[in-house]
Design a protein around this motif. Structure first.
Motif, PDB file in Angstrom:
ATOM      1  N   GLY A 140       1.018  -1.188  -0.121  1.00  0.00           N
ATOM      2  CA  GLY A 140       0.053   0.157  -0.295  1.00  0.00           C
ATOM      3  C   GLY A 140       0.734   1.171   0.173  1.00  0.00           C
ATOM      4  N   LEU A 141       0.348   2.627   0.176  1.00  0.00           N
ATOM      5  CA  LEU A 141       1.217   3.410  -0.033  1.00  0.00           C
ATOM      6  C   LEU A 141       1.927   3.697   0.828  1.00  0.00           C
ATOM      7  CD1 LEU A 141      -2.158   6.028  -0.855  1.00  0.00           C
ATOM      8  CD2 LEU A 141       0.430   5.739  -2.314  1.00  0.00           C
ATOM      9  N   ILE A 142       3.041   5.027   1.098  1.00  0.00           N
ATOM     10  CA  ILE A 142       3.791   4.352   2.447  1.00  0.00           C
ATOM     11  C   ILE A 142       3.392   5.901   3.058  1.00  0.00           C
ATOM     12  CG2 ILE A 142       6.081   4.940   2.745  1.00  0.00           C
ATOM     13  CD1 ILE A 142       5.550   3.057   1.155  1.00  0.00           C
ATOM     14  N   GLU A 143       3.902   5.694   4.610  1.00  0.00           N
ATOM     15  CA  GLU A 143       2.846   7.098   5.311  1.00  0.00           C
ATOM     16  C   GLU A 143       3.824   8.312   4.976  1.00  0.00           C
ATOM     17  OE1 GLU A 143       3.300   5.836   9.315  1.00  0.00           O
ATOM     18  OE2 GLU A 143       2.100   3.427   9.087  1.00  0.00           O
ATOM     19  N   GLU A 189       5.228  10.693   7.085  1.00  0.00           N
ATOM     20  CA  GLU A 189       5.900  10.741   8.525  1.00  0.00           C
ATOM     21  C   GLU A 189       7.508   9.884   7.724  1.00  0.00           C
ATOM     22  OE1 GLU A 189       5.350   8.293  11.697  1.00  0.00           O
ATOM     23  OE2 GLU A 189       3.522   9.327  11.568  1.00  0.00           O
ATOM     24  N   VAL A 190       7.185   8.981   7.205  1.00  0.00           N
ATOM     25  CA  VAL A 190       8.075   8.238   6.595  1.00  0.00           C
ATOM     26  C   VAL A 190       8.361   8.273   5.395  1.00  0.00           C
ATOM     27  CG1 VAL A 190       8.496   5.867   5.878  1.00  0.00           C
ATOM     28  CG2 VAL A 190       6.871   6.048   7.843  1.00  0.00           C
ATOM     29  N   ALA A 191       8.299   9.126   4.720  1.00  0.00           N
ATOM     30  CA  ALA A 191       8.920   9.211   3.496  1.00  0.00           C
ATOM     31  C   ALA A 191       9.058  10.659   3.230  1.00  0.00           C
ATOM     32  CB  ALA A 191       7.350  10.524   1.894  1.00  0.00           C
ATOM     33  N   LEU A 192       8.952  11.560   4.134  1.00  0.00           N
ATOM     34  CA  LEU A 192       9.556  12.565   4.986  1.00  0.00           C
ATOM     35  C   LEU A 192      10.871  12.625   5.660  1.00  0.00           C
ATOM     36  CD1 LEU A 192       6.607  15.288   5.847  1.00  0.00           C
ATOM     37  CD2 LEU A 192       8.367  14.990   4.406  1.00  0.00           C
ATOM     38  N   SER A 193      10.811  11.207   6.463  1.00  0.00           N
ATOM     39  CA  SER A 193      12.081  11.006   7.147  1.00  0.00           C
ATOM     40  C   SER A 193      12.977  10.391   6.221  1.00  0.00           C
ATOM     41  CB  SER A 193      12.060  10.505   8.108  1.00  0.00           C
ATOM     42  OG  SER A 193      11.338   8.675   7.802  1.00  0.00           O
ATOM     43  N   LEU A 194      12.947  10.020   5.475  1.00  0.00           N
ATOM     44  CA  LEU A 194      13.950   8.859   4.369  1.00  0.00           C
ATOM     45  C   LEU A 194      14.513  10.267   3.455  1.00  0.00           C
ATOM     46  CD1 LEU A 194      12.007   6.256   4.042  1.00  0.00           C
ATOM     47  CD2 LEU A 194      14.114   6.004   5.685  1.00  0.00           C
ATOM     48  N   SER A 195      15.890   9.780   3.161  1.00  0.00           N
ATOM     49  CA  SER A 195      16.780  10.258   2.672  1.00  0.00           C
ATOM     50  C   SER A 195      17.408  10.312   1.098  1.00  0.00           C
ATOM     51  CB  SER A 195      18.487  10.762   3.077  1.00  0.00           C
ATOM     52  OG  SER A 195      19.567   9.437   2.891  1.00  0.00           O
ATOM     53  N   PRO A 196      16.853  10.314  -0.523  1.00  0.00           N
ATOM     54  CA  PRO A 196      17.251   9.863  -1.360  1.00  0.00           C
ATOM     55  C   PRO A 196      18.508   8.493  -1.354  1.00  0.00           C
ATOM     56  CG  PRO A 196      16.922  11.895  -1.692  1.00  0.00           C
ATOM     57  CD  PRO A 196      16.821  11.544  -0.135  1.00  0.00           C
ATOM     58  N   ALA A 197      17.511   7.601  -2.539  1.00  0.00           N
ATOM     59  CA  ALA A 197      18.566   6.284  -2.576  1.00  0.00           C
ATOM     60  C   ALA A 197      18.478   6.352  -3.439  1.00  0.00           C
ATOM     61  CB  ALA A 197      18.446   5.547  -1.915  1.00  0.00           C
ATOM     62  N   GLY A 198      20.023   5.176  -4.894  1.00  0.00           N
ATOM     63  CA  GLY A 198      19.144   4.341  -5.661  1.00  0.00           C
ATOM     64  C   GLY A 198      20.078   3.587  -6.070  1.00  0.00           C
ATOM     65  N   LEU A 199      20.189   3.054  -7.105  1.00  0.00           N
ATOM     66  CA  LEU A 199      20.235   1.670  -7.200  1.00  0.00           C
ATOM     67  C   LEU A 199      21.359   1.169  -8.419  1.00  0.00           C
ATOM     68  CD1 LEU A 199      17.003  -0.980  -7.344  1.00  0.00           C
ATOM     69  CD2 LEU A 199      19.275   0.070  -5.270  1.00  0.00           C
ATOM     70  N   ILE A 200      22.081   1.045  -8.600  1.00  0.00           N
ATOM     71  CA  ILE A 200      22.953   0.862  -9.897  1.00  0.00           C
ATOM     72  C   ILE A 200      23.384  -1.056 -10.390  1.00  0.00           C
ATOM     73  CG2 ILE A 200      25.508   1.043  -8.250  1.00  0.00           C
ATOM     74  CD1 ILE A 200      26.171   2.387 -10.699  1.00  0.00           C
ATOM     75  N   ILE A 205      11.687  -2.705  -2.924  1.00  0.00           N
ATOM     76  CA  ILE A 205      12.007  -2.263  -2.146  1.00  0.00           C
ATOM     77  C   ILE A 205      11.228  -1.038  -1.142  1.00  0.00           C
ATOM     78  CG2 ILE A 205      13.835  -0.552  -1.590  1.00  0.00           C
ATOM     79  CD1 ILE A 205      15.224  -2.069  -3.739  1.00  0.00           C
ATOM     80  N   ARG A 206      10.449  -1.693  -0.114  1.00  0.00           N
ATOM     81  CA  ARG A 206       9.816  -0.901   0.500  1.00  0.00           C
ATOM     82  C   ARG A 206      10.586   0.855   1.841  1.00  0.00           C
ATOM     83  NH1 ARG A 206       4.142  -0.339   0.968  1.00  0.00           N
ATOM     84  NH2 ARG A 206       3.619   0.199   3.053  1.00  0.00           N
ATOM     85  N   PRO A 207      10.312   1.906   1.391  1.00  0.00           N
ATOM     86  CA  PRO A 207      10.217   2.725   2.123  1.00  0.00           C
ATOM     87  C   PRO A 207       9.834   2.852   3.683  1.00  0.00           C
ATOM     88  CG  PRO A 207      10.018   4.280   0.099  1.00  0.00           C
ATOM     89  CD  PRO A 207       9.689   2.514   0.184  1.00  0.00           C
ATOM     90  N   GLN A 208      10.939   2.279   4.148  1.00  0.00           N
ATOM     91  CA  GLN A 208       9.496   2.409   6.287  1.00  0.00           C
ATOM     92  C   GLN A 208      10.169   3.263   6.436  1.00  0.00           C
ATOM     93  OE1 GLN A 208       8.571  -2.627   4.493  1.00  0.00           O
ATOM     94  NE2 GLN A 208       9.183  -1.755   6.707  1.00  0.00           N
ATOM     95  N   HIS A 209      10.340   3.120   7.943  1.00  0.00           N
ATOM     96  CA  HIS A 209      10.918   3.537   9.269  1.00  0.00           C
ATOM     97  C   HIS A 209      12.417   3.320   9.813  1.00  0.00           C
ATOM     98  CE1 HIS A 209       7.473   6.018  10.914  1.00  0.00           C
ATOM     99  NE2 HIS A 209       6.521   4.895  10.749  1.00  0.00           N
ATOM    100  N   GLU A 210      12.457   2.178   9.059  1.00  0.00           N
ATOM    101  CA  GLU A 210      13.744   1.542   9.400  1.00  0.00           C
ATOM    102  C   GLU A 210      15.127   2.111   8.366  1.00  0.00           C
ATOM    103  OE1 GLU A 210      11.261  -0.374   9.851  1.00  0.00           O
ATOM    104  OE2 GLU A 210      11.672  -2.142   9.243  1.00  0.00           O
ATOM    105  N   GLY A 211      14.547   2.154   7.666  1.00  0.00           N
ATOM    106  CA  GLY A 211      15.047   2.904   6.446  1.00  0.00           C
ATOM    107  C   GLY A 211      14.423   2.431   4.628  1.00  0.00           C
ATOM    108  N   ARG A 218      12.537   6.803  -4.583  1.00  0.00           N
ATOM    109  CA  ARG A 218      11.993   7.854  -4.096  1.00  0.00           C
ATOM    110  C   ARG A 218      11.248   7.293  -2.531  1.00  0.00           C
ATOM    111  NH1 ARG A 218       7.591   9.897  -7.425  1.00  0.00           N
ATOM    112  NH2 ARG A 218       7.919  11.712  -6.216  1.00  0.00           N
ATOM    113  N   PRO A 219      11.478   8.255  -1.451  1.00  0.00           N
ATOM    114  CA  PRO A 219      10.926   8.016  -0.175  1.00  0.00           C
ATOM    115  C   PRO A 219       9.783   7.454  -0.116  1.00  0.00           C
ATOM    116  CG  PRO A 219      11.482   9.872  -0.389  1.00  0.00           C
ATOM    117  CD  PRO A 219      11.606   9.715  -1.146  1.00  0.00           C
ATOM    118  N   ASN A 220       9.194   8.011  -0.688  1.00  0.00           N
ATOM    119  CA  ASN A 220       7.337   7.377  -0.755  1.00  0.00           C
ATOM    120  C   ASN A 220       6.129   6.212  -2.323  1.00  0.00           C
ATOM    121  OD1 ASN A 220       7.574   8.776  -3.240  1.00  0.00           O
ATOM    122  ND2 ASN A 220       5.889  10.326  -2.867  1.00  0.00           N
ATOM    123  N   ILE A 221       7.716   5.823  -2.719  1.00  0.00           N
ATOM    124  CA  ILE A 221       6.595   5.018  -3.670  1.00  0.00           C
ATOM    125  C   ILE A 221       7.946   3.916  -3.597  1.00  0.00           C
ATOM    126  CG2 ILE A 221       6.672   4.723  -5.727  1.00  0.00           C
ATOM    127  CD1 ILE A 221       6.210   7.382  -6.455  1.00  0.00           C
TER     128      ILE A 221
END
Length: 324
Positions: free
Chosen positions: A90-93, A95-106, A149-155, A120-123
């Protein structure tokens, strides 16, 4: 030479059978049968019965083993299903989206070419062989829906979606793993690195190919519109959901949801929130179709706007122009 050896063996066997010792043994056996016919018959019956029982027992053991193996497989499948149901979706909360910094995959392709993907921290970010995934891996060892890969409180959390050949981190199988900077993800024959370094991510993403950047841009643009909606279906309880829109035009919107919606006689009331925080409320639509995608628990909903006021239609038109 071979004929001589065979003749020698035959002569030795004949000598043994017709020797006085062998004749004496056979005579004793015949004498025993003659003097104790009942004992002899009982012995033969007992031996035959034991042989039959052993044979039946072995066949029963084989069946029992098959039953045990089948039961264990069923238990394992149930455990896997239970584990799959525990994976959050489901959708990312917010507060979770706001707490995570951007990341990437190579992704290191076999020819040495690098492709980069922005998380993206909200998808959620999906990986697999199907075209519905964000990262598509054309590898026979990769499942159609392999991992996400799901953005969550722990990362950023990597989940294996009970794929056939599993997901690994540095060669070790995982079901759930909180990703850390420079983690190496192994999926099939593919190697994917996770990056989350403040100040270095943009330079990292610049190493990707132009083709990949275009594809990522299209994917990001297609998911930036947040739709909150209520479904009014005949004979069904009112359903309130929210999802990101994949495509939007002046007359239609296409969203993906984890709930099937009947396509006949269904009215939807929507609230659409755009990336610039502009919101339009009380939009009515009719469901034209609802089909399951190749991803599990996901449906593609095609909705036609019904009686869209001109001012709201203009907001949608401006959004479409600005994102091109």
């Amino acid at each position: 030479m071979r004929n001589k050896s065979s003749s020698l063996v035959i002569c030795q066997v004949a000598a043994l059978l017709f020797s006085s010792t062998s004749v004496f043994a056979i005579s004793k056996f015949e004498l025993f049968i003659k003097d104790h016919p009942v004992k002899f018959g009982f012995s033969i019956f007992t031996i035959s019965t034991l042989i039959i029982l052993v044979y039946i027992g072995l066949s029963k053991i084989d069946k029992l083993i098959d039953i045990i193996i089948k039961f264990e497989k069923q238990q394992h499948a149930k455990e896997e299903e239970d584990e799959y149901e525990k994976i959050p979706r489901g959708l990312i909360e917010e507060e979770v989206a706001l707490s995570l910094s951007p990341a990437g995959l190579i992704w290191r392709k076999e020819g040495g070419e690098l492709e980069t993907y922005k998380l993206r921290p909200n998808i959620e970010f999906w990986i697999g062989r199907s075209e519905d995934n964000e990262l598509i891996l054309e590898d026979e060892l990769v499942s159609r829906l392999h991992a996400k890969i799901r953005p969550q409180h722990e990362g950023y959390v990597l989940y294996d979606l009970h794929s056939y050949n599993s997901t690994k981190i540095k060669g070790k199988k995982i079901l759930k793993h909180i990703l850390k900077n420079n983690d190496e993800i192994n999926i099939g024959k593919q190697i994917i690195n996770f990056k989350q370094e403040t100040g270095k991510l943009d330079a990292f993403l610049e190493r990707g190919t132009d083709k990949n950047k275009d594809r990522q841009l299209r994917a990001i643009k297609g998911k930036e519109v947040l739709v909150k909606y209520i479904v009014y279906a005949p004979g069904q309880p009112m359903l309130e959901k929210q999802a990101y829109a994949k495509d939007i035009s002046e007359s239609h919107i296409c969203i993906r949801t984890d709930k099937y919606v009947s396509k006949t006689g269904t009215t939807i009331e929507m609230q659409i929130q755009f990336p610039n925080d502009e919101v339009i409320n009380e939009i009515l639509g009719n469901v034209l179709s609802c089909r399951q995608t190749s991803l599990r628990d996901e449906y593609k909903l095609d909705i036609e706007f019904s009686g869209l006021p001109e001012e709201k239609q203009q907001i949608i038109s401006n959004y479409i122009k600005n994102r091109m």
